[in-house]
Design a protein around this motif. Sequence first.
Motif, PDB file in Angstrom:
ATOM      1  N   GLY A 166       0.687  -1.407   0.106  1.00  0.00           N
ATOM      2  CA  GLY A 166       0.042  -0.066  -0.048  1.00  0.00           C
ATOM      3  C   GLY A 166       0.729   1.423  -0.080  1.00  0.00           C
ATOM      4  N   GLY A 167       2.172   0.987   0.042  1.00  0.00           N
ATOM      5  CA  GLY A 167       2.895   2.429   0.005  1.00  0.00           C
ATOM      6  C   GLY A 167       3.020   3.149  -1.255  1.00  0.00           C
ATOM      7  N   LYS A 168       3.440   4.451  -1.192  1.00  0.00           N
ATOM      8  CA  LYS A 168       3.206   5.382  -2.362  1.00  0.00           C
ATOM      9  C   LYS A 168       4.386   5.673  -2.707  1.00  0.00           C
ATOM     10  N   LEU A 169       5.311   5.273  -3.739  1.00  0.00           N
ATOM     11  CA  LEU A 169       6.496   5.841  -4.084  1.00  0.00           C
ATOM     12  C   LEU A 169       6.386   6.699  -4.965  1.00  0.00           C
ATOM     13  N   TYR A 170       7.123   7.897  -4.931  1.00  0.00           N
ATOM     14  CA  TYR A 170       7.277   8.806  -6.058  1.00  0.00           C
ATOM     15  C   TYR A 170       8.805   8.948  -6.713  1.00  0.00           C
ATOM     16  N   TRP A 171       9.058   8.550  -7.954  1.00  0.00           N
ATOM     17  CA  TRP A 171      10.393   8.441  -8.286  1.00  0.00           C
ATOM     18  C   TRP A 171      10.845   9.180  -9.148  1.00  0.00           C
ATOM     19  N   ALA A 172      11.865  10.096  -9.036  1.00  0.00           N
ATOM     20  CA  ALA A 172      12.810  10.852 -10.217  1.00  0.00           C
ATOM     21  C   ALA A 172      13.985  10.688  -9.968  1.00  0.00           C
ATOM     22  N   GLY A 173      14.792  10.652 -11.404  1.00  0.00           N
ATOM     23  CA  GLY A 173      16.017  10.439 -11.456  1.00  0.00           C
ATOM     24  C   GLY A 173      16.330   9.142 -11.881  1.00  0.00           C
ATOM     25  N   ASN A 174      16.800   8.852 -13.072  1.00  0.00           N
ATOM     26  CA  ASN A 174      17.242   7.536 -13.589  1.00  0.00           C
ATOM     27  C   ASN A 174      16.231   6.292 -13.708  1.00  0.00           C
ATOM     28  N   LEU A 175      16.672   5.253 -14.076  1.00  0.00           N
ATOM     29  CA  LEU A 175      15.657   4.120 -14.230  1.00  0.00           C
ATOM     30  C   LEU A 175      15.468   3.317 -12.954  1.00  0.00           C
ATOM     31  N   LEU A 176      14.096   3.356 -12.801  1.00  0.00           N
ATOM     32  CA  LEU A 176      13.655   2.781 -11.445  1.00  0.00           C
ATOM     33  C   LEU A 176      14.241   1.453 -11.275  1.00  0.00           C
ATOM     34  N   GLY A 177      14.843   1.275 -10.075  1.00  0.00           N
ATOM     35  CA  GLY A 177      15.109  -0.089  -9.575  1.00  0.00           C
ATOM     36  C   GLY A 177      16.512  -0.448 -10.374  1.00  0.00           C
ATOM     37  N   ALA A 178      17.006   0.336 -11.176  1.00  0.00           N
ATOM     38  CA  ALA A 178      18.244  -0.339 -11.697  1.00  0.00           C
ATOM     39  C   ALA A 178      19.445  -0.217 -11.089  1.00  0.00           C
ATOM     40  N   TYR A 179      19.557   0.593 -10.046  1.00  0.00           N
ATOM     41  CA  TYR A 179      20.970   0.450  -9.247  1.00  0.00           C
ATOM     42  C   TYR A 179      20.477   0.657  -7.442  1.00  0.00           C
ATOM     43  N   VAL A 180      21.414  -0.197  -6.908  1.00  0.00           N
ATOM     44  CA  VAL A 180      21.602  -0.140  -5.502  1.00  0.00           C
ATOM     45  C   VAL A 180      22.637   0.774  -4.769  1.00  0.00           C
ATOM     46  N   SER A 181      22.463   1.456  -4.046  1.00  0.00           N
ATOM     47  CA  SER A 181      23.486   2.423  -3.571  1.00  0.00           C
ATOM     48  C   SER A 181      23.805   1.933  -2.399  1.00  0.00           C
TER      49      SER A 181
END
Length: 347
Positions: A166-181
């Motif tokens: 049910g969480g709401k994710l707002y993503w901006a900047g690069n490909l979603l899920g492509a990288y782990v920091s």
Amino acid sequence: MRHDRYILIASVLIVAVILAGEAYIYTFDRDSTYSASSSMSDSGAGYRVGSGISSIYDVVVSYNGDFSAAKEYYVYYDDNYADVIEDVWHATGGKELNQEYYVSQMLCQLENRGICAKVLNASELRDMVLSGGERFKALIVVSGAFPDTVYSGNAADPIIQWIDAGGKLYWAGNLLGAYVSTVNGVVSVDGYEVLFFGPGSLNSSDTEKAYGEISDNGYLHALSLMNNSIRYSLNADVLSVPHLMVGYSDGSYASAVLAQYGSGMICVVGGDYSNNQRADLVQIVASHICYSSVLVGSDSGEVTRGTETGIVPMAVDNSARYSVYIYFGGYYLEYARCFDYKGMSSG
């Protein structure tokens, strides 16, 4: 010489007046300058707006189905963790729009819209994700990568389970899920698209801009959206879940797409760290629209040192949820508030 002196004095006075005006614009108390309230009845969405100066205002009423708006807002930022995009420059070359600056400006813009967002580091993000209450929480990520505290590229990862619940994710900047920091750098993830919306769902091409207005749902102009970047955006052609495209599109990719993910939602706003992208991101967050939103009505006008009232006529479904978003300033937004209803009851 005396003539030149008069010109110089006049020029200084003009600059002083301009600077004084700018100081007023940036330092006045918005809460005492503007006011907004709303009510819902069987006639529609009523509103009352007030301003201590001359201001234009817009009222945007959305039908949101059974989608519940967030009550808690979080922003992920951790300067100890690596970012995918660093030192991105604005097109004018005037200001370095790195993640720290982007987040600081975004927090101010959210506050002007009545949202007090809490900034979380990587450890705090994991605690938030595991604490429950996903349905009423929203998370904004602009680092281009999830931290390793919540994501490793697997379906069982905490952040994926959080959105699904049910969480709401707002993503901006690069490909979603492509990288782990991580604290040591950024790690690429294989098969990241499959974890979210499937192969071919993200724009990994060199296509950066779209110029076709998404006009069928009305949100482009109702929310004064500006961003037309489709870099890293979602491909609506391959989405098999309910979704809403707003802004600009090239026919497949849109500058902003809100899509259902399990019981939650993912909103992807295309582009890098531009001012227009940030303005659209916070406008979408603050308006409480979702993947099933329908613009049922809007109104606009001008109020000068006083108050104005009005109503957006509509048929109200008492089993559905609505949002009434009121903002001042148009494309140069100064103040906004959003009011949520289930049928004719607030909340």
